[in-house]
Design an enzyme around this catalytic site. Structure first.
Site, PDB file in Angstrom:
ATOM      1  N   ILE A  43       0.836  -1.337   0.066  1.00  0.00           N
ATOM      2  CA  ILE A  43       0.028   0.170  -0.032  1.00  0.00           C
ATOM      3  C   ILE A  43       0.942   1.231   0.028  1.00  0.00           C
ATOM      4  CG2 ILE A  43      -1.931   1.025   1.168  1.00  0.00           C
ATOM      5  CD1 ILE A  43      -2.697  -1.686   2.555  1.00  0.00           C
ATOM      6  N   GLU A  55       4.259  -7.656   2.965  1.00  0.00           N
ATOM      7  CA  GLU A  55       4.566  -8.871   4.064  1.00  0.00           C
ATOM      8  C   GLU A  55       4.220  -8.436   5.463  1.00  0.00           C
ATOM      9  OE1 GLU A  55       6.408  -7.799   1.630  1.00  0.00           O
ATOM     10  OE2 GLU A  55       7.899  -9.107   1.124  1.00  0.00           O
ATOM     11  N   CYS A  86      11.856  -6.791   1.733  1.00  0.00           N
ATOM     12  CA  CYS A  86      12.903  -5.933   1.963  1.00  0.00           C
ATOM     13  C   CYS A  86      13.599  -6.134   3.542  1.00  0.00           C
ATOM     14  CB  CYS A  86      12.364  -4.364   1.834  1.00  0.00           C
ATOM     15  SG  CYS A  86      11.274  -4.049   3.247  1.00  0.00           S
TER      16      CYS A  86
HETATM   17  N1  THU Z   1       7.345  -4.398  -1.721  1.00  0.00           N
HETATM   18  C1  THU Z   1       6.809  -5.123  -0.803  1.00  0.00           C
HETATM   19  O1  THU Z   1       5.560  -5.013  -0.793  1.00  0.00           O
HETATM   20  N2  THU Z   1       7.373  -6.253  -0.566  1.00  0.00           N
HETATM   21  C2  THU Z   1       8.786  -6.707  -1.005  1.00  0.00           C
HETATM   22  O2  THU Z   1       9.074  -7.821  -0.659  1.00  0.00           O
HETATM   23  C3  THU Z   1       9.366  -5.775  -1.870  1.00  0.00           C
HETATM   24  C4  THU Z   1       8.934  -4.362  -2.082  1.00  0.00           C
HETATM   25  C5  THU Z   1       6.859  -3.011  -2.055  1.00  0.00           C
HETATM   26  C6  THU Z   1       6.944  -1.791  -1.791  1.00  0.00           C
HETATM   27  C7  THU Z   1       6.641  -0.805  -2.853  1.00  0.00           C
HETATM   28  O3  THU Z   1       5.305  -0.584  -2.758  1.00  0.00           O
HETATM   29  C8  THU Z   1       7.065  -1.586  -3.969  1.00  0.00           C
HETATM   30  O4  THU Z   1       7.149  -3.100  -3.694  1.00  0.00           O
HETATM   31  C9  THU Z   1       8.426  -1.298  -4.746  1.00  0.00           C
HETATM   32  O5  THU Z   1       9.315  -1.192  -3.806  1.00  0.00           O
END
Ligand code: THU
Length: 134
Positions: A43, A55, A86
């Protein structure tokens, strides 16, 4: 090998992702000890730093629902290779999930890598480091 119910639940979340800035949808599905599945998507926010990853959305949803005991996590994205969480999510995952808990890293191209929470964040900073009880 791949838990199909978790994969389907995480894949469904790709359509719920709010990612107008990155155009990078991510889905997550978290299995609790009772067999219930909690899902999450990323989001985003115009103030980019306020973004919440898929996550953490799944974990926070489960925690807010009163669950603390988790059995598996699956993450998916429309990535060429499997998607890895991340650094911030690795820290949050390690707060609530046991080091041995399986984490399935997947994509929408039939690739799966099964690892553990400990492998995601070796030497994670934890409550023990603060000498606090959870
Ligand atoms: N993002 C996630 O939701 N989970 C991950 O494991 C890596 C990154 C999202 C954050 C952002 O909205 C987009 O991916 C690009 O970084």
């Amino acid at each position: 090998m791949i838990p199909q119910d978790l994969y389907q639940a995480a894949t469904n979340m790709l359509t719920r992702a709010y990612a107008p800035y990155s155009h990078f949808p991510v889905g997550a599905a978290l299995l609790d000890a009772n067999g219930q599945i909690y899902t999450g998507c990323n989001i985003e926010n115009a103030a980019y730093g306020a973004t919440n990853c898929a996550e953490r959305t799944a974990l926070f949803t489960a925690i807010a629902a009163g669950q603390r005991d988790f059995a598996a996590l699956l993450i998916t994205g429309k990535t060429k290779d499997v998607i890895w969480p991340c650094g911030t999510c690795r820290q949050v995952i390690s707060e609530f999930c046991s080091p041995q808990m399986p984490v399935y890293l997947t994509n929408q191209n039939n690739q799966v890598q099964k690892i553990t929470v400990a492998q995601l964040l070796p030497g994670a900073f934890s409550a023990e480091d603060l000498n606090y009880e959870r």
